[in-house]
Structure formats: C-alpha cells, structure tokens
Design a protein around this motif. Sequence first.
Motif, PDB file in Angstrom:
ATOM      1  N   SER A 144      -4.964  -3.490   7.449  1.00  0.00           N
ATOM      2  CA  SER A 144      -6.196  -2.696   8.161  1.00  0.00           C
ATOM      3  C   SER A 144      -6.771  -1.681   7.174  1.00  0.00           C
ATOM      4  O   SER A 144      -6.154  -1.070   6.258  1.00  0.00           O
ATOM      5  CB  SER A 144      -5.782  -2.000   9.354  1.00  0.00           C
ATOM      6  OG  SER A 144      -6.802  -1.146   9.909  1.00  0.00           O
ATOM      7  N   ALA A 145      -7.949  -1.558   7.089  1.00  0.00           N
ATOM      8  CA  ALA A 145      -8.744  -0.586   6.138  1.00  0.00           C
ATOM      9  C   ALA A 145      -8.327   0.883   6.334  1.00  0.00           C
ATOM     10  O   ALA A 145      -8.269   1.624   5.515  1.00  0.00           O
ATOM     11  CB  ALA A 145     -10.487  -0.678   6.361  1.00  0.00           C
ATOM     12  N   ARG A 194       0.667  -1.255  -0.082  1.00  0.00           N
ATOM     13  CA  ARG A 194      -0.146  -0.011   0.031  1.00  0.00           C
ATOM     14  C   ARG A 194       0.762   1.298  -0.062  1.00  0.00           C
ATOM     15  O   ARG A 194       0.588   2.021  -0.749  1.00  0.00           O
ATOM     16  CB  ARG A 194      -0.969   0.020   1.202  1.00  0.00           C
ATOM     17  CG  ARG A 194      -1.814   1.153   1.217  1.00  0.00           C
ATOM     18  CD  ARG A 194      -3.152   1.075   2.175  1.00  0.00           C
ATOM     19  NE  ARG A 194      -2.844   0.893   3.572  1.00  0.00           N
ATOM     20  CZ  ARG A 194      -3.722   0.704   4.393  1.00  0.00           C
ATOM     21  NH1 ARG A 194      -5.064   0.263   3.937  1.00  0.00           N
ATOM     22  NH2 ARG A 194      -3.506   0.771   5.470  1.00  0.00           N
ATOM     23  N   CYS A 195       1.788   1.332   1.088  1.00  0.00           N
ATOM     24  CA  CYS A 195       2.363   2.644   1.045  1.00  0.00           C
ATOM     25  C   CYS A 195       3.983   2.524   0.349  1.00  0.00           C
ATOM     26  O   CYS A 195       4.346   3.639  -0.093  1.00  0.00           O
ATOM     27  CB  CYS A 195       2.667   3.191   2.536  1.00  0.00           C
ATOM     28  SG  CYS A 195       4.007   1.920   3.691  1.00  0.00           S
ATOM     29  N   GLN A 215       6.436 -11.619   9.655  1.00  0.00           N
ATOM     30  CA  GLN A 215       5.739 -12.408  10.553  1.00  0.00           C
ATOM     31  C   GLN A 215       4.271 -12.123  11.265  1.00  0.00           C
ATOM     32  O   GLN A 215       3.520 -12.773  11.245  1.00  0.00           O
ATOM     33  CB  GLN A 215       6.758 -12.825  11.699  1.00  0.00           C
ATOM     34  CG  GLN A 215       7.934 -13.697  11.558  1.00  0.00           C
ATOM     35  CD  GLN A 215       8.574 -14.393  12.713  1.00  0.00           C
ATOM     36  OE1 GLN A 215       8.925 -13.312  13.443  1.00  0.00           O
ATOM     37  NE2 GLN A 215       8.815 -15.419  12.523  1.00  0.00           N
ATOM     38  N   LYS A 216       4.428 -10.800  11.504  1.00  0.00           N
ATOM     39  CA  LYS A 216       3.164 -10.086  11.901  1.00  0.00           C
ATOM     40  C   LYS A 216       2.175  -9.875  10.722  1.00  0.00           C
ATOM     41  O   LYS A 216       0.894  -9.880  10.968  1.00  0.00           O
ATOM     42  CB  LYS A 216       3.422  -8.709  12.557  1.00  0.00           C
ATOM     43  CG  LYS A 216       4.153  -8.704  13.971  1.00  0.00           C
ATOM     44  CD  LYS A 216       3.972  -7.174  14.437  1.00  0.00           C
ATOM     45  CE  LYS A 216       5.253  -7.090  15.305  1.00  0.00           C
ATOM     46  NZ  LYS A 216       5.202  -5.536  15.730  1.00  0.00           N
ATOM     47  N   SER A 217       2.681  -9.909   9.519  1.00  0.00           N
ATOM     48  CA  SER A 217       1.768  -9.517   8.417  1.00  0.00           C
ATOM     49  C   SER A 217       1.036  -8.066   8.342  1.00  0.00           C
ATOM     50  O   SER A 217      -0.137  -8.234   8.262  1.00  0.00           O
ATOM     51  CB  SER A 217       1.082 -10.491   8.041  1.00  0.00           C
ATOM     52  OG  SER A 217      -0.066 -11.062   8.578  1.00  0.00           O
ATOM     53  N   THR A 218       1.646  -7.164   9.115  1.00  0.00           N
ATOM     54  CA  THR A 218       1.235  -5.860   9.016  1.00  0.00           C
ATOM     55  C   THR A 218       2.176  -4.953   8.623  1.00  0.00           C
ATOM     56  O   THR A 218       3.217  -5.038   9.050  1.00  0.00           O
ATOM     57  CB  THR A 218       0.771  -5.288  10.345  1.00  0.00           C
ATOM     58  OG1 THR A 218       1.550  -5.881  11.490  1.00  0.00           O
ATOM     59  CG2 THR A 218      -0.631  -6.207  10.941  1.00  0.00           C
TER      60      THR A 218
END
Length: 100
Positions: free
Chosen positions: A51-52, A31-32, A40-43
């Motif tokens: 997250s939206a 996205r950015c 590992q966290k996949s964020t």
Amino acid sequence: GLFVRRTMGKKGKGTGSFGSRRNKSHTLCRRCGKRSYHIQKSTCAACGYPSARTRKYNWSVKAIGRKTTGTGRMRYLKTLPRRFKNGFREGTEAVSKKTA
C-alpha cells in the motif's frame, strides 16, 4: 512403583507443540525491514506494504512514536533549523575578525 515416562505432547499450544512449528507465514518486508510481510496475503503487517500509505493507527500511539520522524538519521531535516535561522544563505564565507 511403576514410573511411566510421558513424552511431550504435541496437541496443545505449549512447549510440546513448539517442535512442530516450522512453517513461516511472515518474511522480511522490503519497505520496513521487519519480519512482518505475510507471504500468502502479500502484505506487510507492520507497514502495510505494498500500500502506498504507511500503516499507522491512533489506537497505538507508542507504535507511531517508534516509526515517526526523528527515529532515523534525518539527513535533510536535522540541518533545516540552522539554515532557516541564517536565511538559507549559501556559498558565502564569514568575514575574518583579525585586524590587519
């Protein structure tokens, strides 16, 4: 005298330990585009993907200013004030001021 050559240690957090840093915890975010997506966290640490809502906090006003409206191309918004001023008219042509 006797000189003992000391090699760079790998125990601390300093120069010597930088040679053994070869695992990436973060990769590019879809996205950015920053190298902030934690595998590992996949964020994403920067934008909060998947997250939206885009990640933003008021405790870092400078960071908000780097991502906000006006930092990109603004392909739609940059023509809005001019079109609003003219009442969103379309498909017309200015009357020629030349006298025949």
